[in-house]
Design a protein around this motif. Structure first.
Motif, short mmCIF file in Angstrom:
data_model
loop_
_atom_site.label_atom_id
_atom_site.label_comp_id
_atom_site.label_asym_id
_atom_site.label_seq_id
_atom_site.Cartn_x
_atom_site.Cartn_y
_atom_site.Cartn_z
N ASN A 147 0.81 -1.23 0.00
CA ASN A 147 0.00 0.00 0.00
C ASN A 147 0.83 1.27 0.00
N GLY A 148 1.93 1.27 0.76
CA GLY A 148 2.70 2.52 0.84
C GLY A 148 4.10 2.27 1.34
N PRO A 149 5.03 1.86 0.45
CA PRO A 149 6.39 1.51 0.88
C PRO A 149 7.08 2.64 1.65
N ARG A 150 6.80 3.87 1.27
CA ARG A 150 7.42 5.00 1.98
C ARG A 150 6.96 5.03 3.44
N MET A 151 5.68 4.67 3.64
CA MET A 151 5.13 4.63 5.00
C MET A 151 5.86 3.59 5.85
N ALA A 152 6.23 2.49 5.20
CA ALA A 152 6.96 1.44 5.93
C ALA A 152 8.29 2.00 6.43
N ALA A 153 8.97 2.79 5.57
CA ALA A 153 10.25 3.38 5.96
C ALA A 153 10.06 4.37 7.12
N LEU A 154 8.98 5.14 7.07
CA LEU A 154 8.73 6.13 8.13
C LEU A 154 8.39 5.45 9.45
N ILE A 155 7.63 4.37 9.38
CA ILE A 155 7.26 3.64 10.61
C ILE A 155 8.51 2.99 11.21
N ARG A 156 9.44 2.56 10.34
CA ARG A 156 10.71 2.01 10.85
C ARG A 156 11.40 3.05 11.75
N THR A 157 11.45 4.30 11.28
CA THR A 157 12.11 5.35 12.06
C THR A 157 11.44 5.50 13.42
N ARG A 158 10.11 5.46 13.43
CA ARG A 158 9.38 5.58 14.70
C ARG A 158 9.70 4.41 15.63
N LEU A 159 9.68 3.21 15.08
CA LEU A 159 9.94 2.03 15.91
C LEU A 159 11.35 2.04 16.47
N GLN A 160 12.29 2.49 15.63
CA GLN A 160 13.70 2.53 16.07
C GLN A 160 13.85 3.37 17.32
N LYS A 161 13.07 4.46 17.39
CA LYS A 161 13.16 5.34 18.55
C LYS A 161 12.69 4.65 19.83
N GLY A 162 11.86 3.63 19.68
CA GLY A 162 11.34 2.91 20.85
C GLY A 162 12.25 1.79 21.32
N LEU A 163 13.33 1.56 20.61
CA LEU A 163 14.24 0.48 21.00
C LEU A 163 15.43 1.05 21.78
N THR A 164 15.99 0.24 22.69
CA THR A 164 17.09 0.73 23.51
C THR A 164 18.46 0.53 22.84
N GLY A 165 18.51 -0.39 21.88
CA GLY A 165 19.80 -0.74 21.27
C GLY A 165 20.44 -1.94 21.95
N LEU A 166 19.82 -2.39 23.05
CA LEU A 166 20.37 -3.54 23.79
C LEU A 166 19.68 -4.85 23.40
N GLU A 167 18.61 -4.74 22.62
CA GLU A 167 17.79 -5.92 22.34
C GLU A 167 18.58 -7.04 21.66
#
Ligand SMILES: C[C@@]1(CC(=O)O)C2=NC(=C\c3[nH]c(c(CCC(=O)O)c3CC(=O)O)Cc3[nH]c(c(CC(=O)O)c3CCC(=O)O)/C=C3\N/C(=C\2)[C@@H](CCC(=O)O)[C@]3(C)CC(=O)O)/[C@H]1CCC(=O)O
Ligand SMILES: NC(=O)c1ccc[n+]([C@@H]2O[C@H](COP(=O)([O-])OP(=O)(O)OC[C@H]3O[C@@H](n4cnc5c(N)ncnc54)[C@H](O)[C@@H]3O)[C@@H](O)[C@H]2O)c1
Length: 283
Positions: A147-167
């Motif tokens: 439906n919207g590949p660009r939206m997938a890229a934008l949601i990735r950025t949002r999700l990344q902010k919710g991760l600590t980097g330790l996972e």
């Protein structure tokens, strides 16, 4: 997210496809091909890239020269050949600026039952790519199902902010612990299998991500010896303190004996200066 949307089809199967040592054909060598190459390389598959030398993009060129020696990418500098290129392929990806040829390749793959993705022609794809987040063994795919590949890229950025980097690190440690546990309690199913799963599940629930990321071999052994092997108990991070204390003592000993003197002198000097400063300010 309605229940109807979840159950009435129209979605796609999200799976972690194991491609290690399989053969993937990529036809075309431009920008899209380079993204495909990067997505495939992480899987450990071998790539056959078929594309004339003159149309190769700069990133594709870099990747080919980096991986040709290991044999992970074999570049054949010519146009696609129907008779040779599809032989023994486990997956085919087209990244062409020629839709007609892409369609033809898709039909040839269908005849041979080879899964195929044609960049730009969603209705002919057996599967779609998605935006990705990777951290060691952690793999997150974000798909908008075309439906919207660009939206997938934008949601990735949002999700990344919710991760600590330790996972990723925490998952690696859990993976090691699971291996050790399976050595002690091998076999599939049965009472022991159920206990093993319960123990692992509880441990992941009780331990914080940060604590899991710090798990080291001695603590794993302690967890298995004093918890699993004794009475199947899941020890909390606090209950592994004896082992942590021993580790701390080792660190202190190391600081004192291995040039730690200067650190201690610096600390004392710092404390004296701070004391003088506050005495002066108090006047
Ligand atoms: C996720 C990602 C992964 C990757 O490619 O590896 C990906 N496309 C990405 C970016 C992107 N692609 C396009 C734009 C321009 C803006 C736009 O059109 O929105 C941007 C944005 C940009 O460049 O930032 C153009 C485009 N893409 C497709 C068509 C054909 C069509 O829709 O008809 C057209 C031409 C449309 C036209 O002509 O108008 C089709 C597909 N692209 C897909 C995947 C699959 C569905 C994935 C999903 O829905 O989740 C699917 C169906 C097939 C496939 O390729 O597997 C990657 C971003 C992630 C990242 O940044 O990592
Ligand atoms: N799915 C996506 O995410 C997405 C995003 C952007 C663009 N696209 C589409 O994907 C396609 C590829 O995009 P690109 O930017 O990589 O294009 P590009 O023009 O850079 O690359 C096309 C490649 O195909 C090669 N080629 C042409 N004919 C060939 C043949 N007969 N045999 C082998 N190789 C051949 C060319 O030499 C070139 O290397 C385009 O149709 C584009 O619109 C898809």
């Amino acid at each position: 997210m309605t229940e109807a949307k979840q159950t009435s089809g129209g979605g796609s199967l999200l799976i972690a496809w194991q491609l290690s040592n399989k053969r993937v054909l990529i036809v075309g060598g431009g920008e899209v091909a380079s993204q495909r190459i990067e997505s495939i390389l992480v899987t450990g598959a071998t790539i056959l890239l078929v594309s004339p030398a003159e149309g190769i993009g700069s990133r594709t060129k870099e990747l080919v020269s980096k991986y040709k020696e290991s044999g992970k990418i074999v570049h054949i500098r010519r146009k696609f050949s129907e008779t040779e290129d599809l032989e023994n392929m486990d997956m085919v990806l087209t990244a062409l600026d020629d839709n007609e040829l892409s369609e033809k390749i898709v039909h040839m793959c269908r005849e041979r039952r080879i899964p195929v993705n044609a960049a730009d022609i969603p209705h002919l794809c057996d599967f779609y790519f998605g935006a990705q987040i990777r951290d060691g063994p952690l793999q997150i795919m974000i798909s908008t199902n075309g439906n919207g590949p660009r939206m997938a890229a934008l949601i990735r950025t949002r999700l990344q902010k919710g991760l600590t980097g330790l996972e990723g690190r925490a998952i690696e440690k859990v993976g090691l612990l699971r291996e050790r546990l399976k050595e002690r309690a091998p076999g599939v199913g049965g009472i022991e299998g159920r206990q093993r799963m319960k123990w692992m599940k509880e441990l992941c629930d009780i331990w914080e991500m940060e604590d899991l990321a710090m798990l080291e071999e001695p603590t794993m052994e302690f967890l298995l010896n004093e918890g699993w092997s004794k009475d199947r108990k899941v020890l909390s991070p606090m209950e592994t303190m004896p082992i942590l204390r021993t580790k701390k003592q080792t660190v202190i000993r190391h600081v004192v004996t291995e040039g730690g003197q200067s650190t201690i002198t610096a600390f004392i000097l710092g404390a004296v200066c701070a004391g003088l400063f506050f005495t002066y300010r108090g006047r």
